[in-house]
Design a protein around this motif. Structure first.
Motif, mmCIF file in Angstrom:
data_model
loop_
_atom_site.group_PDB
_atom_site.id
_atom_site.type_symbol
_atom_site.label_atom_id
_atom_site.label_comp_id
_atom_site.label_asym_id
_atom_site.label_seq_id
_atom_site.Cartn_x
_atom_site.Cartn_y
_atom_site.Cartn_z
ATOM 1 N N LYS A 65 11.870 -3.567 32.751
ATOM 2 C CA LYS A 65 12.684 -3.794 31.635
ATOM 3 C C LYS A 65 11.510 -3.600 30.513
ATOM 4 O O LYS A 65 10.190 -4.054 30.717
ATOM 5 C CB LYS A 65 13.284 -4.824 31.410
ATOM 6 N N HIS A 66 11.644 -3.111 29.311
ATOM 7 C CA HIS A 66 10.882 -3.451 28.041
ATOM 8 C C HIS A 66 10.460 -4.670 27.844
ATOM 9 O O HIS A 66 11.500 -5.475 27.687
ATOM 10 C CB HIS A 66 11.251 -2.470 26.887
ATOM 11 N N ILE A 67 9.151 -5.040 27.546
ATOM 12 C CA ILE A 67 9.048 -6.473 27.164
ATOM 13 C C ILE A 67 8.513 -6.583 25.764
ATOM 14 O O ILE A 67 8.868 -7.458 24.995
ATOM 15 C CB ILE A 67 7.624 -7.185 28.124
ATOM 16 N N TYR A 68 7.443 -5.673 25.351
ATOM 17 C CA TYR A 68 7.084 -5.872 24.073
ATOM 18 C C TYR A 68 6.199 -4.578 23.558
ATOM 19 O O TYR A 68 5.536 -3.895 24.300
ATOM 20 C CB TYR A 68 5.911 -7.163 23.956
ATOM 21 N N THR A 69 6.371 -4.250 22.062
ATOM 22 C CA THR A 69 5.541 -3.243 21.751
ATOM 23 C C THR A 69 4.544 -3.882 20.622
ATOM 24 O O THR A 69 5.302 -4.833 19.685
ATOM 25 C CB THR A 69 6.446 -2.257 21.220
ATOM 26 N N THR A 70 3.629 -3.456 20.406
ATOM 27 C CA THR A 70 2.551 -4.215 19.276
ATOM 28 C C THR A 70 3.353 -3.876 17.846
ATOM 29 O O THR A 70 3.907 -2.890 17.514
ATOM 30 C CB THR A 70 1.244 -3.407 19.294
ATOM 31 N N ASP A 71 3.545 -5.130 17.049
ATOM 32 C CA ASP A 71 4.149 -4.971 15.923
ATOM 33 C C ASP A 71 2.851 -5.638 14.938
ATOM 34 O O ASP A 71 3.468 -6.479 13.741
ATOM 35 C CB ASP A 71 5.242 -5.719 15.783
ATOM 36 N N PHE A 72 1.730 -5.424 15.055
ATOM 37 C CA PHE A 72 0.563 -5.923 14.020
ATOM 38 C C PHE A 72 -0.651 -4.866 14.263
ATOM 39 O O PHE A 72 -0.549 -3.998 15.232
ATOM 40 C CB PHE A 72 0.210 -7.171 14.427
ATOM 41 N N TYR A 73 -1.437 -4.653 13.134
ATOM 42 C CA TYR A 73 -2.536 -3.685 13.241
ATOM 43 C C TYR A 73 -3.631 -4.431 14.190
ATOM 44 O O TYR A 73 -3.701 -5.579 14.189
ATOM 45 C CB TYR A 73 -3.353 -3.840 11.865
ATOM 46 N N GLU A 74 -4.002 -3.447 15.077
ATOM 47 C CA GLU A 74 -5.014 -4.078 16.104
ATOM 48 C C GLU A 74 -5.886 -2.888 16.334
ATOM 49 O O GLU A 74 -5.553 -1.599 16.662
ATOM 50 C CB GLU A 74 -4.523 -4.219 17.533
#
Length: 150
Positions: A65-74
């Motif tokens: 399953k999908h866990i996380y996608t970056t949601d901030f600037y990196e």
């Protein structure tokens, strides 16, 4: 021009409740992260993650399953690109046959190339977010722990 660097990583927890992590050294910089890497042009996220596990570990995986996608600037630690990272929980489809290290950054038997990578398992309840190098991995690990411990 601003470049985006899309990355995809897998969080693999084995039957002993241990998490697979990767210790790497490149450009004289050492870091610890989850297995995975960069998306290649024309490739989807899942195909890229399966390719990365095959290249790095010689391991067929299945996406759970999908866990996380970056949601901030990196910003990338290695160039001027912006990182966008996607994390999936994965499970192996075959036995793990690659070399597993016990100690962090145990490159002792590895060829000293421009990039070296070794793997180790860390007990789920012992993996501290501070052991991971990159902010995106730290965030994904916290999200994974939260949804797993419910």
């Amino acid at each position: 021009m601003y470049l985006f660097n899309v990355r995809v990583y897998g969080i693999l927890v084995n039957e002993n409740n241990e998490v697979l992590i990767s210790d790497e050294k490149t450009q004289n910089v050492s870091f610890t992260k989850f297995p995975g890497g960069g998306l290649e042009y024309g490739e989807g996220l899942i195909d890229a993650l399966k390719r990365e596990f095959m290249e790095e570990c010689a391991l067929d995986i299945e996406i759970v399953k999908h866990i996380y996608t970056t949601d901030f600037y990196e910003k990338s630690s290695f160039n001027e690109s912006q990182i966008l990272s996607v994390y999936y929980q994965v499970r192996p489809l075959s036995d793990i046959k690659f070399d597993i290290k016990v100690n962090p950054f145990d490159f002792s038997k590895e060829k000293q190339l421009d990039k070296v990578e070794v793997f180790r398992f860390v007990a789920f309840d012992k993996l501290r977010v501070e052991e991971l190098t990159f902010k995106t991995d730290k965030t994904a690990w916290n999200v994974f722990k939260e949804i797993t411990e419910r």
